[in-house]
Design a protein around this motif. Structure first.
Motif, short mmCIF file in Angstrom:
data_model
loop_
_atom_site.label_atom_id
_atom_site.label_comp_id
_atom_site.label_asym_id
_atom_site.label_seq_id
_atom_site.Cartn_x
_atom_site.Cartn_y
_atom_site.Cartn_z
N VAL A 58 0.86 -1.19 0.00
CA VAL A 58 0.00 0.00 0.00
C VAL A 58 0.89 1.24 0.00
CG1 VAL A 58 -1.97 -1.11 1.13
CG2 VAL A 58 -0.21 -0.04 2.52
N PRO A 59 0.42 2.32 -0.62
CA PRO A 59 1.23 3.54 -0.63
C PRO A 59 1.53 4.02 0.79
CG PRO A 59 -0.56 3.72 -2.20
CD PRO A 59 -0.81 2.48 -1.38
N THR A 60 2.66 4.70 0.92
CA THR A 60 3.11 5.15 2.23
C THR A 60 3.31 6.65 2.25
OG1 THR A 60 4.76 4.75 3.96
CG2 THR A 60 5.58 4.82 1.71
N ILE A 61 3.29 7.21 3.43
CA ILE A 61 3.63 8.62 3.63
C ILE A 61 4.77 8.65 4.63
CG2 ILE A 61 2.85 10.85 4.50
CD1 ILE A 61 -0.01 9.99 3.72
N ILE A 62 5.84 9.32 4.25
CA ILE A 62 6.99 9.43 5.14
C ILE A 62 7.16 10.88 5.57
CG2 ILE A 62 9.48 9.16 5.40
CD1 ILE A 62 9.34 6.80 3.53
N THR A 63 7.14 11.09 6.86
CA THR A 63 7.41 12.40 7.44
C THR A 63 8.70 12.26 8.25
OG1 THR A 63 5.99 11.84 9.33
CG2 THR A 63 4.98 13.08 7.55
N ASN B 270 9.35 8.89 -3.21
CA ASN B 270 8.93 9.80 -4.28
C ASN B 270 9.44 9.35 -5.64
OD1 ASN B 270 7.54 11.55 -2.55
ND2 ASN B 270 9.37 12.74 -2.14
N ILE B 271 10.69 8.94 -5.68
CA ILE B 271 11.30 8.55 -6.95
C ILE B 271 10.61 7.33 -7.55
CG2 ILE B 271 13.40 7.58 -7.99
CD1 ILE B 271 14.97 9.47 -6.10
N ILE B 272 10.32 6.32 -6.72
CA ILE B 272 9.70 5.10 -7.27
C ILE B 272 8.18 5.19 -7.34
CG2 ILE B 272 11.63 3.60 -6.69
CD1 ILE B 272 10.11 2.57 -4.32
N GLY B 273 7.62 6.25 -6.79
CA GLY B 273 6.19 6.51 -6.95
C GLY B 273 5.26 5.66 -6.12
N VAL B 274 5.71 5.24 -4.93
CA VAL B 274 4.88 4.38 -4.08
C VAL B 274 4.34 5.11 -2.86
CG1 VAL B 274 5.93 2.23 -4.84
CG2 VAL B 274 6.91 3.45 -2.90
N GLY B 275 4.34 6.42 -2.91
CA GLY B 275 3.82 7.20 -1.81
C GLY B 275 4.32 8.61 -1.86
N ILE B 276 4.21 9.28 -0.73
CA ILE B 276 4.65 10.66 -0.61
C ILE B 276 5.67 10.75 0.50
CG2 ILE B 276 3.95 13.01 -0.01
CD1 ILE B 276 1.21 12.30 -1.25
N GLY B 277 6.82 11.27 0.15
CA GLY B 277 7.87 11.51 1.13
C GLY B 277 8.11 13.00 1.25
N TYR B 278 7.98 13.51 2.43
CA TYR B 278 8.20 14.94 2.64
C TYR B 278 9.70 15.23 2.60
CZ TYR B 278 3.36 15.81 3.86
OH TYR B 278 2.00 15.94 3.80
N PRO B 279 10.09 16.34 1.97
CA PRO B 279 11.50 16.70 1.89
C PRO B 279 12.00 17.47 3.11
CG PRO B 279 10.23 18.24 0.59
CD PRO B 279 9.26 17.21 1.14
N THR C 264 -4.44 7.50 -1.11
CA THR C 264 -5.57 6.57 -1.08
C THR C 264 -6.42 6.62 -2.34
OG1 THR C 264 -6.94 8.18 0.13
CG2 THR C 264 -5.73 6.53 1.44
N THR C 265 -6.15 7.59 -3.20
CA THR C 265 -6.96 7.71 -4.42
C THR C 265 -6.15 7.59 -5.71
OG1 THR C 265 -6.80 10.13 -4.41
CG2 THR C 265 -8.70 9.14 -3.30
N SER C 266 -4.85 7.60 -5.63
CA SER C 266 -4.01 7.52 -6.82
C SER C 266 -3.88 6.08 -7.30
CB SER C 266 -2.62 8.10 -6.54
OG SER C 266 -1.74 7.80 -7.61
N ASP C 267 -4.53 5.77 -8.40
CA ASP C 267 -4.45 4.41 -8.95
C ASP C 267 -3.01 4.04 -9.28
OD1 ASP C 267 -7.19 4.07 -8.73
OD2 ASP C 267 -7.58 4.74 -10.79
N ASP C 268 -2.24 5.01 -9.76
CA ASP C 268 -0.85 4.75 -10.13
C ASP C 268 -0.02 4.37 -8.90
OD1 ASP C 268 1.27 4.70 -12.11
OD2 ASP C 268 2.02 6.53 -11.17
N MET C 269 -0.14 5.13 -7.82
CA MET C 269 0.60 4.82 -6.59
C MET C 269 0.18 3.48 -6.02
SD MET C 269 1.10 8.05 -4.10
CE MET C 269 1.42 9.64 -4.80
#
Length: 84
Positions: free
Chosen positions: A5-10, A24-33, A52-57
């Motif tokens: 499942v997509p991940t969020i990294i803070t 971010n690079i591999i497109g499996v979630g959102i990583g904050y910089p 949760t809505t991005s079909d691509d992710m």
């Protein structure tokens, strides 16, 4: 990643910033910089909606999970430990 499942990294410190960038690079979630302390509730809410809505992710996360599960990480780790 293993869960598929997509991940969020803070990130807070050290290698977490590298992991954030990799997500971010591999497109499996959102990583904050930037550090967790600078993440706003609004930004986090938007990230949750996006992952949760991005079909691509979602699809990329499933694909990466299949690859990670096929690596045999537990057995590899056990072999390294036994050698020590």
């Amino acid at each position: 990643l293993r869960a598929g499942v997509p991940t969020i990294i803070t990130p807070i410190f050290l290698d977490q910033f590298c992991h954030s960038k990799a997500v971010n690079i591999i497109g499996v979630g959102i990583g904050y910089p930037y550090a967790f302390q600078k993440v706003t509730a609004q930004s986090l809410a938007q990230s949750i909606i996006q992952v949760t809505t991005s079909d691509d992710m979602i699809q990329k996360s499933k694909d990466i999970a299949k690859h990670v599960r096929s690596e045999g990480g537990k057995a590899a780790a056990a072999n390294v430990i036994e050698k020590i």
